[in-house]
Design a protein around this motif. Structure first.
Motif, mmCIF file in Angstrom:
data_model
loop_
_atom_site.group_PDB
_atom_site.id
_atom_site.type_symbol
_atom_site.label_atom_id
_atom_site.label_comp_id
_atom_site.label_asym_id
_atom_site.label_seq_id
_atom_site.Cartn_x
_atom_site.Cartn_y
_atom_site.Cartn_z
ATOM 1 N N THR A 134 0.862 -1.182 0.000
ATOM 2 C CA THR A 134 0.000 0.000 0.000
ATOM 3 C C THR A 134 0.900 1.234 0.000
ATOM 4 O O THR A 134 2.116 1.139 0.246
ATOM 5 N N PHE A 135 0.303 2.396 -0.253
ATOM 6 C CA PHE A 135 1.086 3.628 -0.201
ATOM 7 C C PHE A 135 1.653 3.848 1.190
ATOM 8 O O PHE A 135 2.794 4.287 1.348
ATOM 9 N N GLN A 136 0.872 3.519 2.233
ATOM 10 C CA GLN A 136 1.347 3.694 3.602
ATOM 11 C C GLN A 136 2.548 2.783 3.886
ATOM 12 O O GLN A 136 3.538 3.224 4.487
ATOM 13 N N GLU A 137 2.462 1.522 3.462
ATOM 14 C CA GLU A 137 3.580 0.589 3.673
ATOM 15 C C GLU A 137 4.815 1.043 2.911
ATOM 16 O O GLU A 137 5.936 0.997 3.441
ATOM 17 N N ALA A 138 4.629 1.507 1.682
ATOM 18 C CA ALA A 138 5.756 1.996 0.891
ATOM 19 C C ALA A 138 6.383 3.226 1.542
ATOM 20 O O ALA A 138 7.610 3.351 1.588
ATOM 21 N N ALA A 139 5.547 4.126 2.056
ATOM 22 C CA ALA A 139 6.063 5.336 2.698
ATOM 23 C C ALA A 139 6.919 4.985 3.911
ATOM 24 O O ALA A 139 8.019 5.515 4.081
ATOM 25 N N LEU A 140 6.434 4.091 4.752
ATOM 26 C CA LEU A 140 7.199 3.689 5.944
ATOM 27 C C LEU A 140 8.518 3.026 5.548
ATOM 28 O O LEU A 140 9.570 3.337 6.114
ATOM 29 N N ARG A 141 8.475 2.117 4.583
ATOM 30 C CA ARG A 141 9.684 1.419 4.153
ATOM 31 C C ARG A 141 10.689 2.387 3.534
ATOM 32 O O ARG A 141 11.879 2.376 3.869
ATOM 33 N N GLU A 142 10.220 3.240 2.631
ATOM 34 C CA GLU A 142 11.122 4.168 1.948
ATOM 35 C C GLU A 142 11.756 5.162 2.917
ATOM 36 O O GLU A 142 12.948 5.452 2.815
ATOM 37 N N VAL A 143 10.978 5.681 3.850
ATOM 38 C CA VAL A 143 11.533 6.615 4.833
ATOM 39 C C VAL A 143 12.619 5.922 5.649
ATOM 40 O O VAL A 143 13.698 6.472 5.866
ATOM 41 N N GLU A 144 12.359 4.684 6.061
ATOM 42 C CA GLU A 144 13.371 3.967 6.848
ATOM 43 C C GLU A 144 14.603 3.646 6.007
ATOM 44 O O GLU A 144 15.736 3.779 6.481
ATOM 45 N N GLU A 145 14.413 3.228 4.757
ATOM 46 C CA GLU A 145 15.567 2.929 3.902
ATOM 47 C C GLU A 145 16.417 4.164 3.649
ATOM 48 O O GLU A 145 17.648 4.103 3.689
ATOM 49 N N GLU A 146 15.768 5.297 3.387
ATOM 50 C CA GLU A 146 16.514 6.489 2.995
ATOM 51 C C GLU A 146 17.059 7.298 4.164
ATOM 52 O O GLU A 146 18.003 8.067 3.983
ATOM 53 N N THR A 147 16.466 7.137 5.357
ATOM 54 C CA THR A 147 16.926 7.936 6.500
ATOM 55 C C THR A 147 17.470 7.095 7.647
ATOM 56 O O THR A 147 18.160 7.620 8.518
ATOM 57 N N GLY A 148 17.120 5.800 7.697
ATOM 58 C CA GLY A 148 17.486 4.954 8.826
ATOM 59 C C GLY A 148 16.485 5.034 9.970
ATOM 60 O O GLY A 148 16.627 4.343 10.973
ATOM 61 N N PRO A 196 19.002 1.072 -0.496
ATOM 62 C CA PRO A 196 19.441 0.126 -1.524
ATOM 63 C C PRO A 196 19.680 0.781 -2.881
ATOM 64 O O PRO A 196 20.475 0.278 -3.675
ATOM 65 N N ASP A 197 19.021 1.906 -3.158
ATOM 66 C CA ASP A 197 19.192 2.595 -4.442
ATOM 67 C C ASP A 197 20.375 3.561 -4.430
ATOM 68 O O ASP A 197 20.770 4.060 -5.467
ATOM 69 N N HIS A 198 20.888 3.853 -3.241
ATOM 70 C CA HIS A 198 22.003 4.793 -3.065
ATOM 71 C C HIS A 198 21.696 6.151 -3.679
ATOM 72 O O HIS A 198 22.574 6.820 -4.206
ATOM 73 N N GLU A 199 20.411 6.563 -3.611
ATOM 74 C CA GLU A 199 20.026 7.885 -4.111
ATOM 75 C C GLU A 199 20.380 8.975 -3.113
ATOM 76 O O GLU A 199 20.791 10.057 -3.499
ATOM 77 N N ALA A 200 20.203 8.691 -1.837
ATOM 78 C CA ALA A 200 20.493 9.692 -0.805
ATOM 79 C C ALA A 200 22.000 9.797 -0.616
ATOM 80 O O ALA A 200 22.690 8.788 -0.482
ATOM 81 N N VAL A 201 22.496 11.025 -0.620
ATOM 82 C CA VAL A 201 23.922 11.244 -0.380
ATOM 83 C C VAL A 201 24.170 11.878 0.980
ATOM 84 O O VAL A 201 25.305 11.925 1.443
ATOM 85 N N ASP A 202 23.099 12.348 1.625
ATOM 86 C CA ASP A 202 23.204 12.900 2.967
ATOM 87 C C ASP A 202 21.814 12.858 3.596
ATOM 88 O O ASP A 202 20.806 12.755 2.894
ATOM 89 N N VAL A 203 21.777 12.925 4.901
ATOM 90 C CA VAL A 203 20.528 12.916 5.649
ATOM 91 C C VAL A 203 20.727 13.794 6.872
ATOM 92 O O VAL A 203 21.839 13.889 7.401
ATOM 93 N N ALA A 204 19.652 14.470 7.292
ATOM 94 C CA ALA A 204 19.792 15.387 8.430
ATOM 95 C C ALA A 204 18.462 15.553 9.145
ATOM 96 O O ALA A 204 17.399 15.461 8.526
ATOM 97 N N TRP A 205 18.551 15.787 10.460
ATOM 98 C CA TRP A 205 17.396 16.265 11.221
ATOM 99 C C TRP A 205 17.410 17.770 11.106
ATOM 100 O O TRP A 205 18.427 18.423 11.377
ATOM 101 N N VAL A 206 16.288 18.355 10.715
ATOM 102 C CA VAL A 206 16.186 19.802 10.557
ATOM 103 C C VAL A 206 14.974 20.271 11.355
ATOM 104 O O VAL A 206 13.907 19.655 11.293
ATOM 105 N N LYS A 207 15.152 21.360 12.106
ATOM 106 C CA LYS A 207 14.025 21.908 12.855
ATOM 107 C C LYS A 207 12.890 22.254 11.895
ATOM 108 O O LYS A 207 13.129 22.773 10.797
ATOM 109 N N LEU A 208 11.678 21.974 12.335
ATOM 110 C CA LEU A 208 10.494 22.198 11.511
ATOM 111 C C LEU A 208 10.458 23.631 10.975
ATOM 112 O O LEU A 208 10.166 23.859 9.800
#
Length: 178
Positions: free
Chosen positions: A82-96, A141-153
């Motif tokens: 589902t879109f929800q399952e994909a969103a959760l998986r992708e966020v975890e893959e790309e950000t940890g 797995p796609d190695h698209e992200a080259v950096d990740v950060a927590w940013v204040k809202l």
């Protein structure tokens, strides 16, 4: 009385640099329709409380033109997800960061062109709460992200590259703060 013949093309900087034949070929390419491809992705705004501030995990990636862009994590559903399952998986893959969905934030769509085709992409976004994990791009797995950060809202509008994602963040802010 002689009939007027076809006019000679005017010499403009474009016709001089390209040549008339090259300019006509270029016009034919622009006029021929490109096939359109529909794409769907899902992702979201994953938040945590840190030292009294709401922070959002975002990723940096290089676009097709080589420019660095900061954006919300997202990706394509796999199999029967589902879109929800994909969103959760992708966020975890790309950000940890693992999350749980708090609310849907809506969808955005946009068009872009890649070699030989036009793409109409729709991205479904969700507001998510971080429930675990460590900020990293090592699991992408796609190695698209080259950096990740927590940013204040409150700092996100200046950091995110795309207006439509800034609007999604504004919807998230409204849900969080009423």
């Amino acid at each position: 009385m002689a009939k007027p013949g076809p006019r000679r093309a005017r010499n403009t900087p474009l016709t001089v640099s390209l040549g008339i034949a090259a300019m006509r070929q270029n016009q034919r390419q622009w006029l021929s329709p490109l096939p359109t491809v529909e794409e769907v992705s899902a992702g979201g705004v994953i938040v945590r409380m840190h030292e009294g501030d709401v922070e959002v995990a975002i990723i940096a990636r290089y676009n097709r033109g080589g420019r660095l862009e900061w954006c919300l994590p997202k990706g394509h559903p796999e199999g029967e997800e589902t879109f929800q399952e994909a969103a959760l998986r992708e966020v975890e893959e790309e950000t940890g960061i693992a999350g749980r969905i708090l609310a849907p934030l809506g969808s955005i769509d946009y068009w872009f062109t890649v070699t030989g085709r036009r793409v109409h992409k729709t991205v479904h976004h969700y507001l998510m709460e971080a429930i675990g994990g460590e900020l990293t791009i090592e699991n992408d797995p796609d190695h698209e992200a080259v950096d990740v950060a927590w940013v204040k809202l409150g700092d996100l509008p200046a950091k995110l590259s795309f207006l439509n994602e800034r609007r999604i963040v504004e919807l998230a802010r409204n849900l969080l703060y009423g």
